[in-house]
Design a protein around this motif. Structure first.
Motif, PDB file in Angstrom:
ATOM      1  N   VAL A  18     -16.289  -1.763   5.560  1.00 55.16           N
ATOM      2  CA  VAL A  18     -15.895  -2.710   6.593  1.00 55.16           C
ATOM      3  C   VAL A  18     -16.749  -2.415   7.815  1.00 55.16           C
ATOM      4  N   ASN A  19     -17.613  -3.359   8.176  1.00 58.46           N
ATOM      5  CA  ASN A  19     -18.561  -3.172   9.280  1.00 58.46           C
ATOM      6  C   ASN A  19     -19.370  -1.886   9.109  1.00 58.46           C
ATOM      7  N   GLY A  20     -19.782  -1.595   7.872  1.00 58.28           N
ATOM      8  CA  GLY A  20     -20.608  -0.440   7.588  1.00 58.28           C
ATOM      9  C   GLY A  20     -19.879   0.892   7.526  1.00 58.28           C
ATOM     10  N   ALA A  21     -18.541   0.881   7.603  1.00 61.50           N
ATOM     11  CA  ALA A  21     -17.766   2.128   7.606  1.00 61.50           C
ATOM     12  C   ALA A  21     -16.712   2.096   6.495  1.00 61.50           C
ATOM     13  N   TYR A  22     -16.181   3.298   6.196  1.00 66.47           N
ATOM     14  CA  TYR A  22     -15.085   3.373   5.229  1.00 66.47           C
ATOM     15  C   TYR A  22     -13.856   2.672   5.797  1.00 66.47           C
ATOM     16  N   GLN A  23     -13.054   2.093   4.913  1.00 66.99           N
ATOM     17  CA  GLN A  23     -11.806   1.474   5.347  1.00 66.99           C
ATOM     18  C   GLN A  23     -10.858   2.578   5.820  1.00 66.99           C
ATOM     19  N   PRO A  24     -10.258   2.446   7.013  1.00 70.00           N
ATOM     20  CA  PRO A  24      -9.385   3.501   7.526  1.00 70.00           C
ATOM     21  C   PRO A  24      -8.050   3.590   6.784  1.00 70.00           C
ATOM     22  N   GLU A  25      -7.599   2.488   6.208  1.00 65.57           N
ATOM     23  CA  GLU A  25      -6.304   2.445   5.538  1.00 65.57           C
ATOM     24  C   GLU A  25      -6.374   1.403   4.439  1.00 65.57           C
ATOM     25  N   ILE A  26      -5.709   1.687   3.315  1.00 65.72           N
ATOM     26  CA  ILE A  26      -5.614   0.684   2.255  1.00 65.72           C
ATOM     27  C   ILE A  26      -4.153   0.496   1.891  1.00 65.72           C
ATOM     28  N   VAL A  27      -3.804  -0.742   1.564  1.00 68.51           N
ATOM     29  CA  VAL A  27      -2.447  -1.104   1.178  1.00 68.51           C
ATOM     30  C   VAL A  27      -2.536  -1.803  -0.168  1.00 68.51           C
ATOM     31  N   ILE A  28      -1.761  -1.307  -1.130  1.00 69.34           N
ATOM     32  CA  ILE A  28      -1.777  -1.866  -2.478  1.00 69.34           C
ATOM     33  C   ILE A  28      -0.361  -2.254  -2.862  1.00 69.34           C
ATOM     34  N   SER A  29      -0.211  -3.460  -3.406  1.00 66.75           N
ATOM     35  CA  SER A  29       1.097  -3.937  -3.874  1.00 66.75           C
ATOM     36  C   SER A  29       1.127  -3.903  -5.389  1.00 66.75           C
ATOM     37  N   TYR A  30       2.228  -3.392  -5.925  1.00 66.23           N
ATOM     38  CA  TYR A  30       2.442  -3.305  -7.365  1.00 66.23           C
ATOM     39  C   TYR A  30       3.650  -4.156  -7.710  1.00 66.23           C
ATOM     40  N   ASP A  31       3.492  -5.066  -8.688  1.00 62.62           N
ATOM     41  CA  ASP A  31       4.622  -5.857  -9.159  1.00 62.62           C
ATOM     42  C   ASP A  31       5.374  -5.056 -10.197  1.00 62.62           C
ATOM     43  N   GLU A  32       6.628  -4.793  -9.914  1.00 62.88           N
ATOM     44  CA  GLU A  32       7.501  -4.035 -10.802  1.00 62.88           C
ATOM     45  C   GLU A  32       8.696  -4.914 -11.158  1.00 62.88           C
ATOM     46  N   PRO A  33       9.354  -4.641 -12.267  1.00 60.95           N
ATOM     47  CA  PRO A  33      10.583  -5.380 -12.568  1.00 60.95           C
ATOM     48  C   PRO A  33      11.582  -5.196 -11.420  1.00 60.95           C
ATOM     49  N   GLY A  34      12.063  -6.284 -10.887  1.00 66.21           N
ATOM     50  CA  GLY A  34      13.038  -6.207  -9.806  1.00 66.21           C
ATOM     51  C   GLY A  34      12.436  -6.261  -8.413  1.00 66.21           C
ATOM     52  N   THR A  37       8.614  -5.951  -5.670  1.00 62.77           N
ATOM     53  CA  THR A  37       7.252  -5.501  -5.403  1.00 62.77           C
ATOM     54  C   THR A  37       7.288  -4.211  -4.591  1.00 62.77           C
ATOM     55  N   ILE A  38       6.465  -3.257  -4.978  1.00 60.95           N
ATOM     56  CA  ILE A  38       6.345  -1.995  -4.252  1.00 60.95           C
ATOM     57  C   ILE A  38       5.012  -2.025  -3.510  1.00 60.95           C
ATOM     58  N   THR A  39       5.047  -1.738  -2.223  1.00 58.87           N
ATOM     59  CA  THR A  39       3.835  -1.696  -1.405  1.00 58.87           C
ATOM     60  C   THR A  39       3.604  -0.269  -0.963  1.00 58.87           C
ATOM     61  N   ARG A  40       2.414   0.266  -1.290  1.00 57.98           N
ATOM     62  CA  ARG A  40       2.082   1.643  -0.946  1.00 57.98           C
ATOM     63  C   ARG A  40       0.874   1.651   0.000  1.00 57.98           C
ATOM     64  N   THR A  41       0.892   2.596   0.933  1.00 55.49           N
ATOM     65  CA  THR A  41      -0.167   2.711   1.934  1.00 55.49           C
ATOM     66  C   THR A  41      -0.817   4.086   1.860  1.00 55.49           C
ATOM     67  N   TRP A  42      -2.142   4.113   1.931  1.00 52.88           N
ATOM     68  CA  TRP A  42      -2.925   5.344   1.968  1.00 52.88           C
ATOM     69  C   TRP A  42      -3.835   5.311   3.190  1.00 52.88           C
ATOM     70  N   ARG A  43      -4.124   6.491   3.762  1.00 48.80           N
ATOM     71  CA  ARG A  43      -5.056   6.603   4.890  1.00 48.80           C
ATOM     72  C   ARG A  43      -6.232   7.478   4.505  1.00 48.80           C
ATOM     73  N   ASP A  57       9.717  -0.594  -0.949  1.00 49.29           N
ATOM     74  CA  ASP A  57      10.180  -1.183  -2.191  1.00 49.29           C
ATOM     75  C   ASP A  57      11.029  -2.406  -1.843  1.00 49.29           C
ATOM     76  N   ALA A  58      10.445  -3.604  -2.024  1.00 51.96           N
ATOM     77  CA  ALA A  58      11.134  -4.839  -1.674  1.00 51.96           C
ATOM     78  C   ALA A  58      12.323  -5.130  -2.583  1.00 51.96           C
TER      79      ALA A  58
END
Length: 79
Positions: free
Chosen positions: A28-44, A46-52, A70-71
């Motif tokens: 992102v603009n020539g640099a590493y992304q400072p944070e990533i957010v990934i959503s996983y669809d699970e039965p029941g 969506t789980i959203t996890r964040t990494w830095r 965990d939604a």
């Protein structure tokens, strides 16, 4: 200067969360992304996890687990 548009990241977290999963991320603009957010669809729901971004700067670039939402989970109410 490198023509690369992506870099290799590795996810780390407690227990099985992230457990060394590698993925390709875009700069992102020539640099590493400072944070990533990934959503996983699970039965029941969506789980959203964040990494830095970790401190190391060589590939694979480490990302440390920060939080999980965990939604589909029941609300925790203190009596």
């Amino acid at each position: 200067m490198s023509e690369k548009t992506t870099y290799t990241a590795v996810l780390f977290g407690p227990g099985m969360i992230g457990h060394g999963d590698e993925m390709q991320l875009e700069y992102v603009n020539g640099a590493y992304q400072p944070e990533i957010v990934i959503s996983y669809d699970e039965p029941g729901g969506t789980i959203t996890r964040t990494w830095r971004l970790g401190h190391e700067t060589e590939e694979p670039v480490p990302y440390r687990f920060v939080s999980e939402q965990d939604a589909g989970a029941e609300a925790h109410i203190t009596n």
